[in-house]
Design a protein around this motif. Structure first.
Motif, mmCIF file in Angstrom:
data_model
loop_
_atom_site.group_PDB
_atom_site.id
_atom_site.type_symbol
_atom_site.label_atom_id
_atom_site.label_comp_id
_atom_site.label_asym_id
_atom_site.label_seq_id
_atom_site.Cartn_x
_atom_site.Cartn_y
_atom_site.Cartn_z
ATOM 1 N N MET A 1 0.843 -1.193 0.000
ATOM 2 C CA MET A 1 0.000 0.000 0.000
ATOM 3 C C MET A 1 0.881 1.246 0.000
ATOM 4 O O MET A 1 2.019 1.197 0.423
ATOM 5 C CB MET A 1 -0.878 0.049 1.248
ATOM 6 N N ARG A 2 0.294 2.333 -0.445
ATOM 7 C CA ARG A 2 1.021 3.595 -0.420
ATOM 8 C C ARG A 2 0.316 4.561 0.538
ATOM 9 O O ARG A 2 -0.913 4.685 0.493
ATOM 10 C CB ARG A 2 1.056 4.165 -1.831
ATOM 11 N N ALA A 3 1.096 5.170 1.423
ATOM 12 C CA ALA A 3 0.537 6.152 2.348
ATOM 13 C C ALA A 3 0.865 7.552 1.856
ATOM 14 O O ALA A 3 2.012 7.842 1.521
ATOM 15 C CB ALA A 3 1.109 5.943 3.743
ATOM 16 N N ARG A 4 -0.151 8.385 1.774
ATOM 17 C CA ARG A 4 0.044 9.792 1.413
ATOM 18 C C ARG A 4 -0.101 10.613 2.671
ATOM 19 O O ARG A 4 -1.216 10.806 3.172
ATOM 20 C CB ARG A 4 -1.017 10.236 0.420
ATOM 21 N N ILE A 5 1.023 11.077 3.187
ATOM 22 C CA ILE A 5 1.043 11.730 4.493
ATOM 23 C C ILE A 5 1.173 13.242 4.324
ATOM 24 O O ILE A 5 2.038 13.710 3.590
ATOM 25 C CB ILE A 5 2.229 11.189 5.325
ATOM 26 N N ARG A 6 0.301 13.959 5.002
ATOM 27 C CA ARG A 6 0.369 15.425 5.002
ATOM 28 C C ARG A 6 0.726 15.881 6.413
ATOM 29 O O ARG A 6 0.084 15.474 7.373
ATOM 30 C CB ARG A 6 -0.994 16.043 4.674
ATOM 31 N N ILE A 7 1.732 16.713 6.515
ATOM 32 C CA ILE A 7 2.118 17.232 7.821
ATOM 33 C C ILE A 7 1.949 18.742 7.794
ATOM 34 O O ILE A 7 2.512 19.420 6.930
ATOM 35 C CB ILE A 7 3.565 16.830 8.146
ATOM 36 N N THR A 8 1.145 19.248 8.706
ATOM 37 C CA THR A 8 0.848 20.682 8.711
ATOM 38 C C THR A 8 1.137 21.268 10.087
ATOM 39 O O THR A 8 1.074 20.568 11.087
ATOM 40 C CB THR A 8 -0.637 20.920 8.373
ATOM 41 N N LEU A 9 1.440 22.536 10.098
ATOM 42 C CA LEU A 9 1.629 23.231 11.376
ATOM 43 C C LEU A 9 0.288 23.364 12.077
ATOM 44 O O LEU A 9 -0.735 23.583 11.437
ATOM 45 C CB LEU A 9 2.230 24.620 11.125
ATOM 46 N N VAL A 58 2.022 3.327 9.728
ATOM 47 C CA VAL A 58 2.117 4.733 9.326
ATOM 48 C C VAL A 58 1.977 5.645 10.542
ATOM 49 O O VAL A 58 2.713 6.626 10.695
ATOM 50 C CB VAL A 58 1.062 5.070 8.249
ATOM 51 N N GLU A 59 1.062 5.310 11.448
ATOM 52 C CA GLU A 59 0.898 6.091 12.691
ATOM 53 C C GLU A 59 2.221 6.166 13.443
ATOM 54 O O GLU A 59 2.647 7.223 13.897
ATOM 55 C CB GLU A 59 -0.135 5.419 13.613
ATOM 56 N N GLN A 60 2.864 4.993 13.546
ATOM 57 C CA GLN A 60 4.120 4.916 14.286
ATOM 58 C C GLN A 60 5.214 5.734 13.592
ATOM 59 O O GLN A 60 5.970 6.448 14.238
ATOM 60 C CB GLN A 60 4.529 3.444 14.358
ATOM 61 N N ILE A 61 5.282 5.615 12.266
ATOM 62 C CA ILE A 61 6.278 6.366 11.489
ATOM 63 C C ILE A 61 6.067 7.868 11.673
ATOM 64 O O ILE A 61 7.016 8.627 11.883
ATOM 65 C CB ILE A 61 6.184 5.977 9.989
ATOM 66 N N ALA A 75 -1.838 13.868 8.889
ATOM 67 C CA ALA A 75 -3.019 13.184 8.381
ATOM 68 C C ALA A 75 -2.546 12.347 7.217
ATOM 69 O O ALA A 75 -1.509 12.638 6.615
ATOM 70 C CB ALA A 75 -4.056 14.198 7.923
ATOM 71 N N TYR A 76 -3.240 11.288 6.913
ATOM 72 C CA TYR A 76 -2.791 10.464 5.786
ATOM 73 C C TYR A 76 -3.957 9.694 5.205
ATOM 74 O O TYR A 76 -4.980 9.504 5.853
ATOM 75 C CB TYR A 76 -1.689 9.481 6.227
#
Lengths: 81, 81
Positions: A1-9, A58-61, A75-76
């Motif tokens: 699977m591929r995870a698309r992770i967005r990290i925002t302030l 993914v949560e752990q990463i 969020a992902y």
């Protein structure tokens, strides 16, 4: 699977990159832009096929490496690779 | 409307940030990570309420400012603000 992770302030954390983009858009003549926030986008290709297990990984990463949870949210979504 | 814009390096363009994350995950003991690519994530709040017009505006913003279309791809979705 591929995870698309967005990290925002997090809300309330100063975002100078976002402000710079907002100002640049204004100088280029773009109207109707209320706010810009810049974050990071990370795509992770996982060998894991099970969605539940991939989600756990993914949560752990995110918590251990990618996001600084004091000032950032993550969020992902998972998509088939 | 709010545009969630993802900007990623095109396939074949070297991504040292992604490789650094991949190596860091390996040193932290994460297994089953095949590939990592890092990109940018930008959230733009638009005054525009019409989806078609918002889409046009976001396309223009991506092409003129946010993405270097020689080496980068962009993708976005529109969500209610």
């Amino acid at each position: 699977m591929r995870a698309r992770i967005r990290i925002t302030l997090k809300h309330g954390v100063l975002d100078p990159q976002g402000k710079a983009i907002e100002n640049a858009l204004a100088s280029l003549g773009f109207k109707g832009v209320n706010d810009v926030r810049q974050g990071k986008y990370i795509e992770v290709d996982l060998a894991e096929k099970d969605e539940g297990k991939a989600r756990e990984l993914v949560e752990q990463i995110c918590k251990e490496l990618l996001a600084n949870t004091v000032i950032e949210n993550y969020a992902y979504e998972l998509v088939p690779a």
